[in-house]
Design a protein around this motif. Sequence first.
Motif, PDB file in Angstrom:
ATOM      1  N   ASN A 142      -8.907  53.341  17.276  1.00 56.99           N
ATOM      2  CA  ASN A 142      -8.913  54.424  16.842  1.00 56.99           C
ATOM      3  C   ASN A 142      -8.109  55.938  17.588  1.00 56.99           C
ATOM      4  N   VAL A 143      -8.582  55.289  18.589  1.00 56.75           N
ATOM      5  CA  VAL A 143      -7.527  56.397  19.600  1.00 56.75           C
ATOM      6  C   VAL A 143      -6.067  56.212  19.949  1.00 56.75           C
ATOM      7  N   THR A 144      -5.169  56.558  20.421  1.00 51.36           N
ATOM      8  CA  THR A 144      -4.022  56.070  20.986  1.00 51.36           C
ATOM      9  C   THR A 144      -4.404  57.391  22.561  1.00 51.36           C
ATOM     10  N   VAL A 145      -3.843  56.595  23.488  1.00 51.13           N
ATOM     11  CA  VAL A 145      -3.623  56.794  25.064  1.00 51.13           C
ATOM     12  C   VAL A 145      -2.607  57.317  25.221  1.00 51.13           C
ATOM     13  N   LEU A 146      -2.109  58.997  26.029  1.00 49.91           N
ATOM     14  CA  LEU A 146      -0.486  59.263  25.818  1.00 49.91           C
ATOM     15  C   LEU A 146      -0.638  59.396  27.155  1.00 49.91           C
ATOM     16  N   GLY A 147      -1.456  59.774  28.371  1.00 52.18           N
ATOM     17  CA  GLY A 147      -1.078  59.742  29.839  1.00 52.18           C
ATOM     18  C   GLY A 147      -2.583  59.821  30.831  1.00 52.18           C
ATOM     19  N   VAL A 148      -2.592  59.790  31.747  1.00 53.82           N
ATOM     20  CA  VAL A 148      -3.515  59.749  32.621  1.00 53.82           C
ATOM     21  C   VAL A 148      -3.481  61.007  33.963  1.00 53.82           C
ATOM     22  N   ALA A 149      -4.533  62.023  33.909  1.00 52.16           N
ATOM     23  CA  ALA A 149      -4.742  63.180  34.185  1.00 52.16           C
ATOM     24  C   ALA A 149      -5.111  62.981  35.686  1.00 52.16           C
ATOM     25  N   SER A 150      -3.726  62.425  36.313  1.00 48.94           N
ATOM     26  CA  SER A 150      -4.504  61.681  37.645  1.00 48.94           C
ATOM     27  C   SER A 150      -3.043  61.250  38.550  1.00 48.94           C
ATOM     28  N   ASP A 151      -3.417  61.098  39.755  1.00 50.16           N
ATOM     29  CA  ASP A 151      -1.708  60.949  40.544  1.00 50.16           C
ATOM     30  C   ASP A 151      -1.563  59.336  40.895  1.00 50.16           C
ATOM     31  N   ARG A 158      -1.762  55.557  38.191  1.00 55.37           N
ATOM     32  CA  ARG A 158      -2.223  54.438  37.085  1.00 55.37           C
ATOM     33  C   ARG A 158      -3.351  54.161  37.389  1.00 55.37           C
ATOM     34  N   LEU A 159      -4.248  54.016  36.363  1.00 57.60           N
ATOM     35  CA  LEU A 159      -5.363  53.033  36.559  1.00 57.60           C
ATOM     36  C   LEU A 159      -4.973  51.443  36.102  1.00 57.60           C
ATOM     37  N   GLU A 160      -5.834  51.353  37.051  1.00 62.23           N
ATOM     38  CA  GLU A 160      -5.570  49.633  36.911  1.00 62.23           C
ATOM     39  C   GLU A 160      -5.752  48.775  35.420  1.00 62.23           C
ATOM     40  N   VAL A 161      -6.526  49.196  34.890  1.00 63.27           N
ATOM     41  CA  VAL A 161      -7.353  49.498  33.777  1.00 63.27           C
ATOM     42  C   VAL A 161      -6.150  49.183  32.344  1.00 63.27           C
ATOM     43  N   LEU A 162      -5.400  50.576  32.634  1.00 58.77           N
ATOM     44  CA  LEU A 162      -4.276  50.931  31.848  1.00 58.77           C
ATOM     45  C   LEU A 162      -3.020  50.774  32.405  1.00 58.77           C
ATOM     46  N   PRO A 163      -2.534  49.470  32.695  1.00 58.08           N
ATOM     47  CA  PRO A 163      -1.827  50.306  33.932  1.00 58.08           C
ATOM     48  C   PRO A 163       0.141  51.128  33.337  1.00 58.08           C
ATOM     49  N   ASP A 164      -0.156  49.775  31.816  1.00 55.58           N
ATOM     50  CA  ASP A 164       1.078  50.679  31.628  1.00 55.58           C
ATOM     51  C   ASP A 164       0.944  52.039  31.177  1.00 55.58           C
ATOM     52  N   VAL A 165      -0.004  52.878  30.907  1.00 52.49           N
ATOM     53  CA  VAL A 165      -0.004  54.426  30.721  1.00 52.49           C
ATOM     54  C   VAL A 165       0.341  54.777  31.883  1.00 52.49           C
ATOM     55  N   PRO A 166       1.282  55.736  31.584  1.00 45.27           N
ATOM     56  CA  PRO A 166       2.295  56.483  32.734  1.00 45.27           C
ATOM     57  C   PRO A 166       1.062  57.515  32.961  1.00 45.27           C
ATOM     58  N   THR A 167       1.153  58.553  33.769  1.00 46.22           N
ATOM     59  CA  THR A 167       0.374  59.644  34.745  1.00 46.22           C
ATOM     60  C   THR A 167       0.930  61.060  33.794  1.00 46.22           C
ATOM     61  N   MET A 168       0.071  61.746  33.865  1.00 47.33           N
ATOM     62  CA  MET A 168       0.753  63.333  33.765  1.00 47.33           C
ATOM     63  C   MET A 168       1.890  63.928  34.473  1.00 47.33           C
ATOM     64  N   THR A 169       1.876  63.504  35.805  1.00 54.86           N
ATOM     65  CA  THR A 169       2.703  63.750  36.094  1.00 54.86           C
ATOM     66  C   THR A 169       4.356  63.043  36.260  1.00 54.86           C
ATOM     67  N   GLU A 170       4.360  61.869  35.951  1.00 53.32           N
ATOM     68  CA  GLU A 170       5.358  60.869  35.971  1.00 53.32           C
ATOM     69  C   GLU A 170       5.879  61.771  33.910  1.00 53.32           C
TER      70      GLU A 170
END
Length: 345
Positions: free
Chosen positions: A237-246, A248-260
């Motif tokens: 239903n939604v697409t995740v584009l980035g993680v607001a963190s320094d 990555r998350l274990e639950v979303l390992p393929d999603v890059p951080t916003m810094t990346e």
Amino acid sequence: MTFSYSPFQLPGLPPVVRGFMRQALTKAVGAAGILALASAVQAAEFPARPIQIVLSFPPGGATDVLARELGQRMTAGLGQSVVVLNRPGAGGMIGMQSAAQAKPDGYTLYISSIMSNSIYEAFNGKQSVALDSDFAAVGAIASAPHILVTPTTVGLKSLDELVAYLKKNPGKYNYASMGAGTLSNLEGEIFKEQAGVDALQIPYKGSSQAIPEVISGTSTFMFDSVTSSLPHIRNDNVTVLGVASDKRLEVLPDVPTMTELGVHGLEVANLFALMAPRGTPPEHIAVLAKVLEAAKKDPKFKQAISMHGFQVSDLKNSALHPFILDQQTFWLKRMKELGISVKSS
């Protein structure tokens, strides 16, 4: 030549006086011993009854999940039930006031959202209770970053595509937030500043009201909690584009951080900490801190909370109070830089 006398052996003291002194000293020593023993027994017996953890969030949310997972481990470690009490409302102040005004005996604790509390205080001015003055730290628990999501129906697959989409029609689109003056709101404004895009904030009362507007396409993007968005990511239903963190998350390992992805200033994972009302006996806090640390080292605890986007914090207890003060100063300054109206304290 040196002589040493017991107080009962001083020359010239009548037997009656020596007897009176002996009785008085014996009673004094006995009383001191009883007090010391009682204090030791009291410390050893803590906790002697159930403990309650107060939350400023409703049941079912990310913080509620964290509190209940922690409560289970603390129950096992303390040998007493640990009960979670949800006290949402007034930007978190209802729960905080309830915990701060409780008897400082170690039987009422509070899980604080340090980032959210600092932002609320920066936005609304100094409140009647505050983390830095009305609580003692038991210890940091975990941090939870937000993620940037966009409607799947819009078809945006990357951050670059979102930026290009927004720049094509400046001011035409909006973004959803969990409310004015929340972390979700500030993340949206920082993103706009860093990416050079224009979008209008639409504040909602929490994630549960905001995320449906993103799914429907009414809002073009949102910085949301992992717990809220994850089911919608899995249902496409939604697409995740980035993680607001320094990191990555274990639950979303393929999603890059916003810094990346080249967007800086969004390494703002919200830190949650276990606090006790100011004046709680240090020996009780020490017992609680020991059990908290044991829970954080439990692999099952780490796994359980990581599924909701949490990462166990390694921040030392001694660094927690300075961290709270730093966050209060940082967010007040940042809100002014972003042009967000700040109420006077």
